[in-house]
Motif scaffolding. Structure first.
Motif, PDB file in Angstrom:
ATOM      1  N   ASP A 110      -1.156   5.877   5.355  1.00 18.22           N
ATOM      2  CA  ASP A 110      -1.687   5.730   3.899  1.00 18.22           C
ATOM      3  C   ASP A 110      -0.813   5.996   2.541  1.00 18.22           C
ATOM      4  OD1 ASP A 110      -1.958   8.645   2.688  1.00 18.22           O
ATOM      5  OD2 ASP A 110      -2.726   8.562   4.827  1.00 18.22           O
ATOM      6  N   PRO A 111      -1.035   5.832   1.649  1.00 19.14           N
ATOM      7  CA  PRO A 111       0.325   5.416   0.272  1.00 19.14           C
ATOM      8  C   PRO A 111       0.340   7.598   0.562  1.00 19.14           C
ATOM      9  CG  PRO A 111      -1.891   4.220  -0.580  1.00 19.14           C
ATOM     10  CD  PRO A 111      -2.089   4.297   1.089  1.00 19.14           C
ATOM     11  N   GLU A 112      -0.664   8.154   0.359  1.00 15.59           N
ATOM     12  CA  GLU A 112      -0.547   9.741   0.216  1.00 15.59           C
ATOM     13  C   GLU A 112       0.357  10.133   1.176  1.00 15.59           C
ATOM     14  OE1 GLU A 112      -0.268  11.943  -2.151  1.00 15.59           O
ATOM     15  OE2 GLU A 112      -1.615   9.537  -3.822  1.00 15.59           O
ATOM     16  N   THR A 113       1.018   9.245   2.049  1.00 18.69           N
ATOM     17  CA  THR A 113       1.576   9.572   3.287  1.00 18.69           C
ATOM     18  C   THR A 113       3.035   9.648   3.091  1.00 18.69           C
ATOM     19  OG1 THR A 113      -0.763   9.900   5.133  1.00 18.69           O
ATOM     20  CG2 THR A 113       1.686   9.617   6.189  1.00 18.69           C
ATOM     21  N   ILE A 114       2.931   8.288   2.254  1.00 20.55           N
ATOM     22  CA  ILE A 114       4.104   7.619   2.171  1.00 20.55           C
ATOM     23  C   ILE A 114       4.919   9.474   1.497  1.00 20.55           C
ATOM     24  CG2 ILE A 114       5.966   6.257   1.145  1.00 20.55           C
ATOM     25  CD1 ILE A 114       3.756   4.123   2.773  1.00 20.55           C
ATOM     26  N   LEU A 115       4.146   9.247   0.168  1.00 20.37           N
ATOM     27  CA  LEU A 115       4.745  10.280  -0.754  1.00 20.37           C
ATOM     28  C   LEU A 115       5.295  11.418  -0.287  1.00 20.37           C
ATOM     29  CD1 LEU A 115       1.909   8.818  -4.272  1.00 20.37           C
ATOM     30  CD2 LEU A 115       4.441   8.322  -3.113  1.00 20.37           C
ATOM     31  N   ASP A 116       4.362  11.970   0.484  1.00 20.20           N
ATOM     32  CA  ASP A 116       4.185  13.083   1.021  1.00 20.20           C
ATOM     33  C   ASP A 116       5.587  13.078   1.840  1.00 20.20           C
ATOM     34  OD1 ASP A 116       3.090  16.111   1.564  1.00 20.20           O
ATOM     35  OD2 ASP A 116       2.497  15.179   3.307  1.00 20.20           O
ATOM     36  N   THR A 117       6.212  12.321   2.867  1.00 22.08           N
ATOM     37  CA  THR A 117       6.644  12.258   3.465  1.00 22.08           C
ATOM     38  C   THR A 117       8.195  12.080   2.803  1.00 22.08           C
ATOM     39  OG1 THR A 117       5.404  11.281   5.352  1.00 22.08           O
ATOM     40  CG2 THR A 117       7.686  11.497   5.843  1.00 22.08           C
ATOM     41  N   ILE A 177       5.920   7.784 -11.684  1.00 25.75           N
ATOM     42  CA  ILE A 177       6.652   6.672 -11.563  1.00 25.75           C
ATOM     43  C   ILE A 177       7.009   5.934  -9.478  1.00 25.75           C
ATOM     44  CG2 ILE A 177       8.505   6.059 -11.676  1.00 25.75           C
ATOM     45  CD1 ILE A 177       9.247   7.433 -13.706  1.00 25.75           C
ATOM     46  N   SER A 178       6.696   6.601  -9.245  1.00 21.34           N
ATOM     47  CA  SER A 178       7.110   5.952  -7.637  1.00 21.34           C
ATOM     48  C   SER A 178       5.073   5.451  -7.511  1.00 21.34           C
ATOM     49  CB  SER A 178       7.168   7.345  -6.697  1.00 21.34           C
ATOM     50  OG  SER A 178       9.254   7.647  -6.612  1.00 21.34           O
ATOM     51  N   ARG A 179       4.444   6.492  -7.846  1.00 23.20           N
ATOM     52  CA  ARG A 179       2.694   6.093  -7.059  1.00 23.20           C
ATOM     53  C   ARG A 179       2.667   4.849  -7.577  1.00 23.20           C
ATOM     54  NH1 ARG A 179       1.311  10.969  -7.938  1.00 23.20           N
ATOM     55  NH2 ARG A 179       1.106  11.406  -5.597  1.00 23.20           N
ATOM     56  N   GLN A 180       3.285   4.740  -9.308  1.00 23.03           N
ATOM     57  CA  GLN A 180       2.010   3.264  -9.781  1.00 23.03           C
ATOM     58  C   GLN A 180       3.406   2.339  -9.200  1.00 23.03           C
ATOM     59  OE1 GLN A 180       3.003   3.734 -14.151  1.00 23.03           O
ATOM     60  NE2 GLN A 180       3.621   5.657 -14.572  1.00 23.03           N
ATOM     61  N   MET A 181       4.565   2.336  -8.963  1.00 20.52           N
ATOM     62  CA  MET A 181       5.545   1.659  -8.268  1.00 20.52           C
ATOM     63  C   MET A 181       3.960   0.858  -6.949  1.00 20.52           C
ATOM     64  SD  MET A 181       9.555   1.929  -9.141  1.00 20.52           S
ATOM     65  CE  MET A 181      10.097   0.900  -7.763  1.00 20.52           C
ATOM     66  N   LEU A 182       4.460   2.622  -6.145  1.00 22.25           N
ATOM     67  CA  LEU A 182       3.363   2.281  -5.325  1.00 22.25           C
ATOM     68  C   LEU A 182       2.448   1.742  -5.564  1.00 22.25           C
ATOM     69  CD1 LEU A 182       3.198   2.620  -1.746  1.00 22.25           C
ATOM     70  CD2 LEU A 182       2.757   4.985  -2.888  1.00 22.25           C
ATOM     71  N   ARG A 183       1.306   1.543  -6.254  1.00 19.78           N
ATOM     72  CA  ARG A 183      -0.209   1.045  -6.619  1.00 19.78           C
ATOM     73  C   ARG A 183       0.489  -1.073  -7.009  1.00 19.78           C
ATOM     74  NH1 ARG A 183      -0.604   5.094 -10.706  1.00 19.78           N
ATOM     75  NH2 ARG A 183      -2.317   6.693  -9.209  1.00 19.78           N
ATOM     76  N   GLU A 184       1.393  -0.554  -7.603  1.00 19.11           N
ATOM     77  CA  GLU A 184       1.958  -1.756  -7.827  1.00 19.11           C
ATOM     78  C   GLU A 184       2.035  -3.363  -6.975  1.00 19.11           C
ATOM     79  OE1 GLU A 184       3.168  -1.781 -12.440  1.00 19.11           O
ATOM     80  OE2 GLU A 184       4.893  -2.608 -10.464  1.00 19.11           O
ATOM     81  N   VAL A 185       2.864  -2.270  -6.319  1.00 20.69           N
ATOM     82  CA  VAL A 185       2.986  -3.647  -4.178  1.00 20.69           C
ATOM     83  C   VAL A 185       2.128  -3.545  -3.390  1.00 20.69           C
ATOM     84  CG1 VAL A 185       3.980  -1.666  -3.032  1.00 20.69           C
ATOM     85  CG2 VAL A 185       5.059  -3.733  -2.855  1.00 20.69           C
ATOM     86  N   ILE A 186       0.998  -3.159  -3.506  1.00 18.16           N
ATOM     87  CA  ILE A 186       0.295  -2.953  -2.690  1.00 18.16           C
ATOM     88  C   ILE A 186      -0.548  -4.016  -2.829  1.00 18.16           C
ATOM     89  CG2 ILE A 186      -2.428  -1.989  -1.984  1.00 18.16           C
ATOM     90  CD1 ILE A 186      -1.266   0.700  -2.012  1.00 18.16           C
ATOM     91  N   VAL A 201       0.547  -7.232  -3.404  1.00 15.16           N
ATOM     92  CA  VAL A 201       1.771  -8.067  -2.943  1.00 15.16           C
ATOM     93  C   VAL A 201       2.189  -8.567  -1.328  1.00 15.16           C
ATOM     94  CG1 VAL A 201       3.903  -9.196  -2.629  1.00 15.16           C
ATOM     95  CG2 VAL A 201       3.203  -7.401  -4.996  1.00 15.16           C
ATOM     96  N   ILE A 202       1.598  -6.471  -0.530  1.00 11.97           N
ATOM     97  CA  ILE A 202       1.977  -6.468   0.366  1.00 11.97           C
ATOM     98  C   ILE A 202       0.306  -7.581   1.024  1.00 11.97           C
ATOM     99  CG2 ILE A 202       1.417  -5.354   2.681  1.00 11.97           C
ATOM    100  CD1 ILE A 202       2.939  -3.095   0.885  1.00 11.97           C
ATOM    101  N   ALA A 203      -0.380  -7.268   0.651  1.00 14.45           N
ATOM    102  CA  ALA A 203      -1.928  -7.548   1.021  1.00 14.45           C
ATOM    103  C   ALA A 203      -2.043  -9.516   1.151  1.00 14.45           C
ATOM    104  CB  ALA A 203      -3.172  -7.102   0.332  1.00 14.45           C
ATOM    105  N   SER A 204      -1.195 -10.053  -0.107  1.00 10.32           N
ATOM    106  CA  SER A 204      -1.322 -11.775  -0.410  1.00 10.32           C
ATOM    107  C   SER A 204      -1.156 -12.348   0.453  1.00 10.32           C
ATOM    108  CB  SER A 204      -0.720 -11.961  -2.078  1.00 10.32           C
ATOM    109  OG  SER A 204       1.291 -11.300  -1.650  1.00 10.32           O
ATOM    110  N   TYR A 205       0.451 -11.562   1.760  1.00 13.10           N
ATOM    111  CA  TYR A 205       0.833 -12.189   2.253  1.00 13.10           C
ATOM    112  C   TYR A 205       0.425 -11.390   3.722  1.00 13.10           C
ATOM    113  CZ  TYR A 205       3.952 -13.654  -1.006  1.00 13.10           C
ATOM    114  OH  TYR A 205       4.722 -14.416  -2.160  1.00 13.10           O
ATOM    115  N   GLY A 206      -1.366 -11.314   3.984  1.00 15.46           N
ATOM    116  CA  GLY A 206      -1.734 -10.591   5.023  1.00 15.46           C
ATOM    117  C   GLY A 206      -0.984  -9.776   5.280  1.00 15.46           C
ATOM    118  N   SER A 207      -0.287  -8.676   4.489  1.00 16.11           N
ATOM    119  CA  SER A 207       0.262  -7.753   6.044  1.00 16.11           C
ATOM    120  C   SER A 207      -0.690  -6.415   5.207  1.00 16.11           C
ATOM    121  CB  SER A 207       1.390  -7.476   5.576  1.00 16.11           C
ATOM    122  OG  SER A 207       2.586  -8.202   6.724  1.00 16.11           O
TER     123      SER A 207
END
Length: 337
Positions: free
Chosen positions: A266-273, A244-253, A255-261
């Motif tokens: 990397d996403p896997e590091t966020i999950l692992d941390t 579930i968290s991974r799917q939410m992560l895929r959805e927000v990326i 959005v982040i790019a659309s605002y120039g950020s």
């Protein structure tokens, strides 16, 4: 106007507004470093800290720190003002402490989620816009001048176990940055203050990248754990919850790019941390267990609002947010139209 070097030479007057988990930790660490700290508190927190000081348990051990504590009305202007409320309490706090802000005050809002100042300080087409879910009437922008603000994110997993007492067993880390992403003397001063207080501090090249990285960590864990009661280890270690968290992560990326950020890691590091933080309860789960309001507006609703502005759909995030809102109300009183 007072110069940065003059402020530092005289020992900055530091005020921490809010006696929650982060506020207690900051006030204790700053006082231990020898700074003149005033803690704005109220109710049982005020009386407890006044009589007993702050009790902080961290990686260095157990500390009992006496600080100057009082209501906001007891203090005058500060050189550095840390605002440490829950995001939904920011307006009430800003109203009560506005007299502490002078033209020279460095205001540091230490809050979760998308901040109300997100669109300020940048020369882009959305410059000056407001985010309805976190500042619906633009009152925060009127009370706290954006020119006074230094952006900040925290990587501090701390729990307030009782009034005046906080515990954390992970490193204390913060990232700071000017809203226009330019270097400044006051940014250097703030970094020195935090570092001397035992808080590892990074000066961001792009503060909104740091904001999004922290928002994502909260978005994909806080509402999920509030719904399930899971710790961070369980949230990112259990196959079902991690998916579930991974799917939410895929959805927000997007959005982040659309605002120039972009994310700082990397996403896997966020999950692992998140998994490696262990059996830590998120702040949202802690609030739910205490019967407090959940920080859904800044962590979930604001992200969905920003996605909608660019026509980006976030179905999994929306569903998890809806469930968390139900858990937050507790009685299903928010009926559909």
């Amino acid at each position: 106007m007072t110069g940065i070097l003059e402020i530092e030479a005289q020992s900055p007057r530091v005020c921490v507004a809010g006696a929650g988990a982060i506020g207690l930790t900051l006030a204790a660490r700053l006082q231990m470093a020898g700074y003149r700290v005033s803690l704005v508190a109220r109710g049982e927190s005020l009386s407890f800290v006044h009589e007993n000081g702050i009790q902080l348990i961290d990686q260095e051990g157990e500390h009992r720190v006496m600080v100057n504590v009082g209501a906001a009305s007891a203090y005058a202007t500060a050189d550095v003002l840390f605002l440490c409320p829950k995001s939904h309490d920011m307006l009430a706090m800003a109203t009560s402490i506005r007299h502490l802000i002078s033209p020279d005050t460095i205001v540091v809002p230490v809050i979760n989620g998308i901040p109300w100042w997100y669109f300020d300080g940048i020369d882009r087409c959305w410059q000056g816009q407001s985010i309805r879910t976190v500042d619906p009437e633009g009152k925060l922008k009127r009370i706290i001048p954006s020119r006074s603000i230094v952006g900040i994110t925290t990587m501090i997993t701390v729990e307030r176990v009782s009034p005046g007492k906080a515990t954390t067993f992970n490193p204390l880390q913060m990232t700071i940055g000017e809203l226009d992403d330019k270097p400044s003397e006051r940014l250097d001063l703030l970094a020195r203050i935090l570092e001397r207080s035992g808080i590892a501090t990074t000066k961001a090249v792009r503060i909104r990248d740091a904001i999004w990285t922290k928002v994502v960590r909260n978005l994909i864990s806080n509402p999920v754990t509030a719904i399930t009661g899971a710790t961070l280890r369980q949230n990112f270690g259990n196959a079902y919850l991690a998916d579930i968290s991974r799917q939410m992560l895929r959805e927000v990326i997007p959005v982040i790019a659309s605002y120039g950020s972009r994310l700082e890691v990397d996403p896997e590091t966020i999950l692992d941390t998140g998994r490696k933080l262990g059996d830590v309860k998120t702040s949202m789960l802690q609030d739910l267990e205490k019967g407090n309001q959940l920080e859904l507006a800044s962590i979930c609703d604001a992200v969905i609002e920003l996605a909608t502005l660019h026509g980006i759909e976030m179905p999994v995030t929306q569903a998890i947010s809806n469930l968390a809102h139900f858990k937050s109300t507790g009685d299903g009183n928010a009926f559909a139209a």
